[in-house]
Write a protein that holds these residues in place. Structure first.
Motif, PDB file in Angstrom:
ATOM      1  N   LYS A 273       5.061  -1.483  10.498  1.00 34.49           N
ATOM      2  CA  LYS A 273       4.853  -3.199  10.630  1.00 34.49           C
ATOM      3  C   LYS A 273       6.043  -3.717  11.691  1.00 34.49           C
ATOM      4  CE  LYS A 273       8.138  -4.779   7.138  1.00 34.49           C
ATOM      5  NZ  LYS A 273       8.393  -5.927   6.169  1.00 34.49           N
TER       6      LYS A 273
ATOM      7  N   GLU B  28       7.410  -7.208  14.417  1.00 30.50           N
ATOM      8  CA  GLU B  28       7.132  -8.586  15.107  1.00 30.50           C
ATOM      9  C   GLU B  28       6.754  -8.275  16.696  1.00 30.50           C
ATOM     10  OE1 GLU B  28      10.608 -10.757  14.342  1.00 30.50           O
ATOM     11  OE2 GLU B  28      10.123 -10.814  12.031  1.00 30.50           O
TER      12      GLU B  28
ATOM     13  N   GLU C 260       2.009 -13.010  15.693  1.00 29.58           N
ATOM     14  CA  GLU C 260       3.513 -13.061  15.946  1.00 29.58           C
ATOM     15  C   GLU C 260       3.848 -11.792  15.144  1.00 29.58           C
ATOM     16  OE1 GLU C 260       1.782 -14.963  14.024  1.00 29.58           O
ATOM     17  OE2 GLU C 260       2.884 -14.844  12.153  1.00 29.58           O
ATOM     18  N   GLN C 261       3.316 -11.035  14.023  1.00 31.21           N
ATOM     19  CA  GLN C 261       3.747 -10.022  13.458  1.00 31.21           C
ATOM     20  C   GLN C 261       2.396  -9.435  13.101  1.00 31.21           C
ATOM     21  OE1 GLN C 261       3.078 -10.013   9.912  1.00 31.21           O
ATOM     22  NE2 GLN C 261       2.550 -12.175   9.816  1.00 31.21           N
ATOM     23  N   PHE C 262       2.574  -7.969  12.392  1.00 33.30           N
ATOM     24  CA  PHE C 262       1.388  -7.269  12.184  1.00 33.30           C
ATOM     25  C   PHE C 262       1.846  -6.376  11.175  1.00 33.30           C
ATOM     26  CE2 PHE C 262       3.752  -5.567  15.930  1.00 33.30           C
ATOM     27  CZ  PHE C 262       3.910  -4.220  15.493  1.00 33.30           C
TER      28      PHE C 262
END
Lengths: 484, 461
Positions: A430, A432, A403-405
């Motif tokens: 970064k 979502e 869902e995020q990175f």
């Protein structure tokens, strides 16, 4: 051997199994050469052969594998025994989506078998490249060549018999240097897959020479660059990082076994729910993603998967709308049953095992982004007010449901008012996942589209390393946080 | 079986000598069983019995390796492997340093960490362990995932320089049990490592799961504001951080190649908090240790950090050969890391929660998908996962959504390190890539680091 395997398959079906398949690897070979600062640190070859047996009994899988094929009966019995124990804890009895029995073969297109090329010739190729990388500013020079050859014979209780002969080549060159603050930086090159074949002939010396000079030049630019600013702006991802963005946040997120919770104990799940198919705006209308296992030159193309299902080209995200997943036969049936309607019409042919001693699971094929209509890289830059161009897969970290990175890249080029201004180091971004893809504002045309291979995608327990590909264009995303 | 293995290796040595091939032989046998659970069912029940043989041929400063998956009764095939390695080494180029070929001074047999009872554990027993660990905890919405991985690992080595052999046999089990909510998507985990069957204790796992479930079932999750927090890391998170440090910290080869946050001149200097004591201790059976390395060097407890002062890099033989360093007995499949404990009496999550506290504490038991952002700074990034809790200073407990930290190991283990638990636990860090290689770290159950920034905070799971 094939007759012996078929006899055992038939025997277990009589014993009560509802499905049995066997994968016999007469030979699998890997050759790895690693030259580091001119030293041939690794010159190794490996060879293995064996049989893996998968048995479905009362809705549960059992698996057994061995390199010793002298006692096939014991091997098959062990797989059945394992299934019998597994059948004591079943919540959704495994059903397999329908398929047409296939008797066929697949051979990956190659002009020159890399295993037929003399070792000395391979080393000479690397030595030449090492010399070209040995330039001012470079403290570490790395050249790596990996070659794989697999012969796989698949038989099952549905009268399928498939033979695959697959060859892969994975070359990489990399340089590292140290800046005035004592920090290391690197730049690397792996060729995109441009031709129709995937043998030794793909190692074009001129292409490597051009890119050896480029990565040395770019790394030296990074060594004297300022640190990437920490702010919010458009990011323009080149294929050297866009492939990994696609891999982690579209590919892994859309593996149907992961969506159904089969990977929760290890690398995690997916934010995608079954009810999202046909409903979720995964990205902007510029985003069309597909799982295409029919590209001729990529390791994500293999003819038939390890369920015996033919390779396919399926849309996953259609103009931003989530429509498809990466599936094998088992997960399709369970997903349709769980949601109470037929959202998947059949296996997408993506169930693969890394070796005879591992069980097939949903794996990416070639997870691609279709080229767009926003022109070349130069045209996208020209239409960017405040941005950064990013390239190189330095670091990647994903939330447990994709869902995020957070990604770090090897290099960044700041963009201001449609022009590239300067190089920056320690560039990161970064986001979502859904918000990020919905900020997709430009997709490069065919001139920016490249197929990148991946030789080390890990998934599953016991863990499996798989080879696959990503065809991606240059993409621009807006309002992204960078520099953290 | 042991005698057969040793005899095959002796036969291969004689064969290599007869062909004038300088060679080392590395034998690896695994009997692996893995029962995997998902959606409260057994999703996979598998056995693999694999024998790998790696043959490395040497010719002055050249070496080349050939590995095969084979069987003990295929001596002729293995001899062909010797011929292939010997042929390969003719065509490779010389290194610019002289690789060391081991000479074993004595035959060394170690089966001290083999447990016949664990080796013989049956599928039904693995299933029963899980049934006991989660009895009454599953619901229509809370589903079980996890693994019970167990096996027997045998390695043996011989070379043409001496007639002596080394032989190691161990048993191991790694259990992870996850309970997750199918729609809310939260997850809690409990883990256990075993070297012998009597280490298995499903009721301890059940205790931890029950405690976490109480919070996750009844407390509404919340999104934490970005900012700085006092963070308590659980043993799995600490284990991951130490594993990363093993790679980009005290490895001599990584340091020489510019892939370390510790410089060569920092030996003898303070790097971390004086509370930080890290040792490679092969006397600890929980770590599935090797008492000799592959070069035949006897391995003793090896201090890496003492009171935060960096004592020594660890060197693989090949790196030591290349960079002119002295080998330290670390040419092993894995180290036996032990992080010393502190003075805080907290062994279980319940004890941690009941500790008096002056500030809110963010408890992170598990770090998901850690990666290196900048090795020169020791900068890593990862997300929390599996049962994070916000322990409020008023004694209450809240459930946070997952957060991301991007921090330097220098900060995490530096002066911000507030305390470590006195009780030590075992964190099984085994990966199931490639050949079986059971690994575990002995470490404090918890440690607290003050004033760490969270850079991202989820609004959902």
């Amino acid at each position: 051997m094939r007759k012996k395997l078929q006899k055992q398959i038939d025997r277990l079906m009589v014993a009560g199994a509802s499905s049995v398949d066997a994968r016999w690897y007469p030979v699998e070979e890997t050759s790895q050469l690693l030259m580091w600062n001119g030293n041939l640190k690794n010159a190794s070859s490996s060879r293995e052969s064996g049989v893996g047996v998968r048995v479905l009994y009362k809705g549960a899988w059992g698996f057994s594998a061995s390199s010793n094929t002298d006692n096939l009966q014991a091997l098959f019995d062990k797989a059945l025994d394992n299934a019998r124990v597994a059948a004591k804890r079943v919540t959704f009895p495994v059903r397999l989506a329908g398929k047409v029995p296939i008797r066929a073969s697949f051979t990956s297109p190659n002009r020159i078998d890399p295993f037929a090329v003399p070792l000395a010739e391979k080393i000479a190729f690397m030595k030449e490249l090492d010399g070209q990388l040995n330039r001012t500013g470079v403290t570490q020079r790395i050249c790596e060549l990996i070659f794989m050859r697999k012969q796989i014979v698949y038989l099952d209780s549905e009268e399928s018999e498939i033979e695959k002969n697959i060859i892969e080549v994975f070359p990489t060159i990399q340089v590292m240097g140290v800046d005035a603050q004592g920090e290391s930086h690197s730049r690397k090159f792996s060729p995109s897959l441009t031709g129709a074949t995937r043998g030794w002939e793909t190692l074009d010396p001129h292409l490597f020479s051009e890119n050896a000079a480029r990565i040395v030049r770019e790394m030296n630019e990074v060594l004297v660059a300022d640190v990437c600013p920490k702010d919010e702006r458009s990011v323009i991802l080149l294929p050297g990082i866009m492939y990994l963005q696609t891999h982690e946040t579209i590919g892994h997120a859309l593996e149907l076994d992961r969506i159904l919770g089969y990977e929760l104990a290890y690398a995690g799940g997916s934010f995608v729910k079954l009810s999202d198919f046909g409903e979720l705006r995964y990205g902007s209308s510029k985003l069309t993603a597909r799982a295409n296992a029919t590209l001729p030159n990529s390791p994500g193309s293999f003819g038939f998967d390890d369920d015996g299902v033919p390779a396919q080209d399926n849309v996953l995200i259609d103009k931003g709308l989530l429509v498809g997943a990466i599936t094998g036969r088992q997960m399709v049936e369970e997903a349709n049953d769980r949601i109470g309607k037929k959202i998947f019409s059949g296996s997408s042919g993506a169930n693969r095992a890394t070796a005879f001693y591992r069980v097939p699971i949903e794996r990416m094929t070639n997870i691609n982004i279709d080229p767009g209509s926003d022109g070349s890289l130069a045209e996208i830059v020209k239409n960017t007010e405040k941005g950064i161009i990013l390239d190189g897969d330095k670091s990647w970290s994903i939330g447990s449901n994709r869902e995020q990175f957070h990604f770090a890249t090897d290099i960044g080029w700041l963009v201001k008012d449609g022009k590239v201004t300067r190089v920056v180091k320690n560039s990161t971004y970064k986001g979502e996942t859904v918000k990020f893809y919905n900020s997709l504002s430009a997709v490069g045309n065919k001139s920016t589209w490249e197929v990148r291979s991946v030789d080390n995608c890990g998934k599953g327990q016991p863990n499996q390393i798989m080879q696959l590909g990503h065809g991606v264009p240059v993409c621009r995303f807006d309002n992204v946080t960078i520099g953290e | 079986m042991k005698e057969q293995i040793l005899q095959v290796l002796r036969d291969l040595r004689i064969y290599a000598l007869s062909k004038n091939v300088e060679a080392t032989f590395f034998y690896h046998e695994e009997e692996s069983c893995l029962m995997r659970f998902a959606n409260s069912a057994i999703s996979l029940n598998t056995n693999e019995h694999l024998i790998r043989l790696e043959i490395t041929a040497y010719d002055k400063s050249k070496h080349a390796s050939y590995e095969m998956i084979t069987d003990l009764n295929k001596l002729a095939e293995m001899k062909q492997g010797v011929d292939i390695a010997a042929e390969m080494v003719k065509h490779v180029q010389p290194l610019n340093y002289q690789p060391t070929v081991p000479v074993y001074p004595e035959t060394f047999i170690d089966e001290s960490v083999f447990d016949a009872a664990l080796a013989g554990i049956a599928s039904d027993e693995r299933l029963e362990y899980f049934n006991q660990a989660v009895a009454g905890l599953e619901t229509d919405e809370i589903k079980l995932s996890g693994i019970f991985s167990s096996g027997v690992n045998t390695t043996a080595q011989i070379n043409t320089r001496s007639e002596h052999l080394q032989y190691f046999k161990s048993t191991d089990a790694q259990i992870s049990i996850v309970l997750s909510h199918i729609t809310l998507k939260w997850e809690v985990i409990a883990e256990q490592s075993a070297q012998k069957k009597t280490d298995l204790n499903p009721f301890a796992v059940r205790r931890d799961l029950t405690f976490l479930l109480e919070r996750y079932r009844h407390d509404a999750p919340q999104q934490l504001p970005l900012g700085r927090y006092d963070i308590v890391f659980g043993s799995a998170a600490i284990g991951d951080l130490l594993t990363m440090m093993n790679y980009i910290g005290f490895s001599g080869g990584s340091m020489k190649r510019g892939f370390s946050f510790i410089a060569g001149d920092q030996v003898g200097r303070k790097v971390f908090s004086n509370k930080f004591n890290l040792t490679d201790d092969p006397t600890r059976p929980e770590t599935f240790p090797f008492q000799r390395d592959q070069m035949g060097i006897s391995r003793k407890p090896f201090p890496i950090f003492l009171n935060g002062i960096f004592n020594s890099f660890t060197w693989l033989q090949d790196d030591a050969d290349e960079f002119g360093a002295s080998p330290t007995g670390h040419t092993v499949m894995h180290k036996s890391l032990v992080l010393g404990g502190g003075d805080k009496e907290a062994a279980t999550l319940e004890e941690l929660v009941n500790l008096p506290r002056e500030n809110d504490l963010l408890y992170i038991p598990f770090l998901h998908y850690m990666n290196i952002v900048n090795p020169s700074k020791g900068l890593i990034t990862a997300s929390s996962r599996f049962g994070a809790l916000l322990l409020k200073k008023d004694g209450s407990v809240a459930v946070p959504y997952n957060v991301r930290i991007t921090q330097s190991l220098l900060d995490i283990f530096g002066d911000r390190l507030a305390w470590l638990s006195r009780p030590l636990v075992v964190n099984n860090t085994s990966m199931s890539y490639g050949a079986r290689n059971p690994t575990a770290i002995v470490l404090p159950a918890f440690l607290q680091v003050n004033d760490l920034e969270i850079s991202h905070s989820n609004s959902t799971y």
